[in-house]
Motif scaffolding. Structure first.
Motif, mmCIF file in Angstrom:
data_model
loop_
_atom_site.group_PDB
_atom_site.id
_atom_site.type_symbol
_atom_site.label_atom_id
_atom_site.label_comp_id
_atom_site.label_asym_id
_atom_site.label_seq_id
_atom_site.Cartn_x
_atom_site.Cartn_y
_atom_site.Cartn_z
ATOM 1 N N GLN A 144 0.972 -1.375 -0.033
ATOM 2 C CA GLN A 144 0.028 -0.054 -0.051
ATOM 3 C C GLN A 144 0.902 1.164 -0.015
ATOM 4 O O GLN A 144 0.577 2.254 -0.807
ATOM 5 C CB GLN A 144 -0.959 0.026 1.374
ATOM 6 N N THR A 145 1.921 1.161 0.816
ATOM 7 C CA THR A 145 2.783 2.458 0.954
ATOM 8 C C THR A 145 3.324 2.651 -0.460
ATOM 9 O O THR A 145 3.630 3.554 -0.893
ATOM 10 C CB THR A 145 3.912 2.157 2.166
ATOM 11 N N TRP A 146 3.734 1.263 -1.268
ATOM 12 C CA TRP A 146 4.557 1.562 -2.557
ATOM 13 C C TRP A 146 3.501 2.198 -3.469
ATOM 14 O O TRP A 146 4.057 3.124 -4.187
ATOM 15 C CB TRP A 146 5.066 0.121 -3.040
ATOM 16 N N GLY A 147 2.252 1.632 -3.505
ATOM 17 C CA GLY A 147 1.342 2.183 -4.206
ATOM 18 C C GLY A 147 1.161 3.869 -4.178
ATOM 19 O O GLY A 147 1.014 4.470 -4.960
ATOM 20 N N GLU A 148 1.110 4.271 -2.889
ATOM 21 C CA GLU A 148 0.900 5.577 -2.591
ATOM 22 C C GLU A 148 2.148 6.422 -3.118
ATOM 23 O O GLU A 148 1.793 7.470 -3.751
ATOM 24 C CB GLU A 148 0.895 5.754 -1.178
ATOM 25 N N HIS A 149 3.348 5.963 -3.067
ATOM 26 C CA HIS A 149 4.298 6.737 -3.565
ATOM 27 C C HIS A 149 4.387 6.664 -4.918
ATOM 28 O O HIS A 149 4.716 7.481 -5.830
ATOM 29 C CB HIS A 149 5.647 5.872 -2.979
ATOM 30 N N PHE A 150 4.014 5.670 -5.535
ATOM 31 C CA PHE A 150 3.827 5.528 -7.066
ATOM 32 C C PHE A 150 2.839 6.384 -7.560
ATOM 33 O O PHE A 150 3.035 7.238 -8.504
ATOM 34 C CB PHE A 150 3.660 3.980 -7.395
ATOM 35 N N ARG A 151 1.655 6.514 -7.107
ATOM 36 C CA ARG A 151 0.534 7.492 -7.288
ATOM 37 C C ARG A 151 0.932 8.943 -7.202
ATOM 38 O O ARG A 151 0.710 9.806 -8.297
ATOM 39 C CB ARG A 151 -0.663 7.171 -6.563
ATOM 40 N N ARG A 152 1.582 9.471 -6.246
ATOM 41 C CA ARG A 152 2.009 10.785 -6.026
ATOM 42 C C ARG A 152 3.060 11.040 -7.147
ATOM 43 O O ARG A 152 2.961 12.263 -7.742
ATOM 44 C CB ARG A 152 2.643 10.552 -4.575
ATOM 45 N N ASP A 153 4.148 10.219 -7.483
ATOM 46 C CA ASP A 153 4.981 10.661 -8.440
ATOM 47 C C ASP A 153 4.421 10.468 -9.672
ATOM 48 O O ASP A 153 4.828 11.373 -10.793
ATOM 49 C CB ASP A 153 6.204 9.618 -8.313
ATOM 50 N N LEU A 154 3.441 9.319 -10.049
ATOM 51 C CA LEU A 154 2.678 9.679 -11.137
ATOM 52 C C LEU A 154 2.053 10.750 -11.512
ATOM 53 O O LEU A 154 2.117 11.398 -12.610
ATOM 54 C CB LEU A 154 1.970 8.183 -11.458
ATOM 55 N N PHE A 155 1.249 11.241 -10.719
ATOM 56 C CA PHE A 155 0.584 12.544 -10.603
ATOM 57 C C PHE A 155 1.596 13.721 -11.064
ATOM 58 O O PHE A 155 1.213 14.423 -12.008
ATOM 59 C CB PHE A 155 -0.208 12.635 -9.066
ATOM 60 N N ARG A 156 2.694 13.896 -10.303
ATOM 61 C CA ARG A 156 3.561 15.011 -10.464
ATOM 62 C C ARG A 156 4.051 14.743 -11.992
ATOM 63 O O ARG A 156 4.311 15.928 -12.714
ATOM 64 C CB ARG A 156 4.535 14.945 -9.737
ATOM 65 N N TYR A 157 4.607 13.540 -12.529
ATOM 66 C CA TYR A 157 4.971 13.467 -13.701
ATOM 67 C C TYR A 157 3.995 13.596 -14.962
ATOM 68 O O TYR A 157 4.419 14.263 -15.679
ATOM 69 C CB TYR A 157 5.363 11.940 -13.782
ATOM 70 N N LEU A 158 2.509 13.166 -14.648
ATOM 71 C CA LEU A 158 1.536 13.619 -15.523
ATOM 72 C C LEU A 158 1.349 15.035 -15.817
ATOM 73 O O LEU A 158 1.138 15.582 -16.740
ATOM 74 C CB LEU A 158 0.435 12.786 -15.268
ATOM 75 N N ILE A 159 1.228 15.640 -14.699
ATOM 76 C CA ILE A 159 0.930 17.124 -14.446
ATOM 77 C C ILE A 159 2.151 17.872 -15.421
ATOM 78 O O ILE A 159 1.672 18.684 -16.209
ATOM 79 C CB ILE A 159 0.759 17.698 -13.222
ATOM 80 N N ALA A 160 3.315 17.672 -14.972
ATOM 81 C CA ALA A 160 4.470 18.397 -15.662
ATOM 82 C C ALA A 160 4.392 17.959 -17.212
ATOM 83 O O ALA A 160 4.719 18.945 -18.154
ATOM 84 C CB ALA A 160 5.769 18.039 -14.950
ATOM 85 N N ALA A 161 4.516 16.929 -17.441
ATOM 86 C CA ALA A 161 4.641 16.440 -18.813
ATOM 87 C C ALA A 161 3.483 16.819 -19.796
ATOM 88 O O ALA A 161 3.619 17.153 -20.936
ATOM 89 C CB ALA A 161 4.941 15.031 -18.977
ATOM 90 N N THR A 162 2.239 16.693 -19.186
ATOM 91 C CA THR A 162 1.087 16.963 -19.938
ATOM 92 C C THR A 162 1.108 18.893 -20.180
ATOM 93 O O THR A 162 0.807 19.283 -21.243
ATOM 94 C CB THR A 162 -0.181 16.576 -19.330
ATOM 95 N N ALA A 163 1.421 19.337 -19.143
ATOM 96 C CA ALA A 163 1.192 20.759 -19.117
ATOM 97 C C ALA A 163 2.237 21.254 -20.054
ATOM 98 O O ALA A 163 1.875 22.130 -20.895
ATOM 99 C CB ALA A 163 1.632 21.372 -17.809
ATOM 100 N N VAL A 164 3.462 20.908 -20.230
ATOM 101 C CA VAL A 164 4.546 21.444 -21.074
ATOM 102 C C VAL A 164 4.144 20.977 -22.531
ATOM 103 O O VAL A 164 4.415 21.513 -23.483
ATOM 104 C CB VAL A 164 5.747 20.782 -20.547
ATOM 105 N N SER A 165 3.511 19.675 -22.607
ATOM 106 C CA SER A 165 3.204 19.350 -24.018
ATOM 107 C C SER A 165 2.265 19.952 -24.654
ATOM 108 O O SER A 165 2.318 20.352 -25.619
ATOM 109 C CB SER A 165 2.866 17.895 -24.097
#
Length: 272
Positions: A9-30
């Motif tokens: 569960q902790t691993w999944g939470e870390h993954f979701r947070r990092d995924l959110f930041r990655y998607l926000i940044a890459a999508t916004a710049v794209s």
């Protein structure tokens, strides 16, 4: 089993947070490059070649792998925090005002130093194939290449977090701001179009890198290793000599070509 479930569960939470930041940044710049400012960005394209959908899919695939590595390091970081080995704090009053004000710039300078030397080390022939080759599959990078790493490179980039949190005290808010600055800056450096104004390389802001600075690294491999700042490359003699010329060509609407030099490197070193 309960312990393993908690770790998952902790691993999944870390993954979701990092995924959110990655998607926000890459999508916004794209979106800024391909839609919001499309005409302006197309006139500031750094390379003639454009990334294909195959390139973007590969970048996303390896970025997901990187996020898995980051999530694993996130678990280790959380455990170290539970053991009291990290110096992160939540009350501003825990440290003087002057430290709260300068801790973010200090953190960025330290990360830039870490990035320059680890990045340069990964270009050593004995390490390149195992650590950095995956990232350089993006010869014409896109914002989605921000986390396109091998497991080795992802691990090397990820361990900066527990290392720095164990060495210097940082407020939780400062740390979160730094993480967002890092991923947005990363996406911008891989955008393929020059965001920075024409006067950037002619004044005091020239100590900071540009999209062209990092794009040239993807084109030519050996040089321009810095992330936020240009000073390590200049001190160590690893900045491409015609970087400013390539920057001017990008902002003027002329494509950069690593194999030909249409202008003299000795001339036009600024955009004036």
């Amino acid at each position: 089993m309960e312990f393993l479930w908690e770790m998952a569960q902790t691993w999944g939470e870390h993954f979701r947070r990092d995924l959110f930041r990655y998607l926000i940044a890459a999508t916004a710049v794209s979106l800024l490059v391909s839609w919001v400012f499309r005409q302006w960005m197309d006139s500031r394209r750094i390379q003639r070649r454009r990334a294909s959908w195959k390139d973007i899919r590969r970048e996303i695939h390896f970025s997901m792998l990187t996020l898995g590595v980051f999530a694993t390091i996130g678990i280790i970081t959380s455990i170290l925090g539970d053991w009291g080995l990290l110096r992160i704090y939540r009350q501003w009053s825990d440290y003087p005002l002057w430290w709260n004000l300068i801790s973010l710039p200090v953190l960025i300078v330290l990360h830039d130093t870490y990035f320059y030397w680890t990045h340069r080390a990964m270009h050593h022939p004995a390490l390149f194939k195992h650590f950095h080759r995956v990232h350089h599959l993006s010869r014409t990078p896109t914002p989605w290449a921000a986390y396109s790493f091998s497991v080795g490179e992802a691990s090397l980039m990820g361990i900066f977090s527990p290392l720095i949190l164990a060495l210097i005290p940082l407020h939780l808010t400062v740390w979160l701001i730094f993480i967002f600055v890092m991923i947005f800056r990363n996406a911008m450096l891989h955008a393929g179009c020059e965001f920075h104004p024409r006067s950037w390389v002619d004044g005091p802001l020239d100590i900071m890198t540009t999209t062209t600075h990092h794009d040239l690294h993807h084109q030519r491999f050996h040089g321009n290793y810095g992330f936020y700042f240009t000073w390590w490359d200049r001190w160590m003699g690893t900045e491409f000599k015609n970087y400013k010329q390539a920057f001017c060509q990008a902002v003027d609407g002329n494509f950069s070509d690593p194999h030909t030099r249409k202008r003299s490197i000795a001339s036009n070193l600024n955009c004036g």
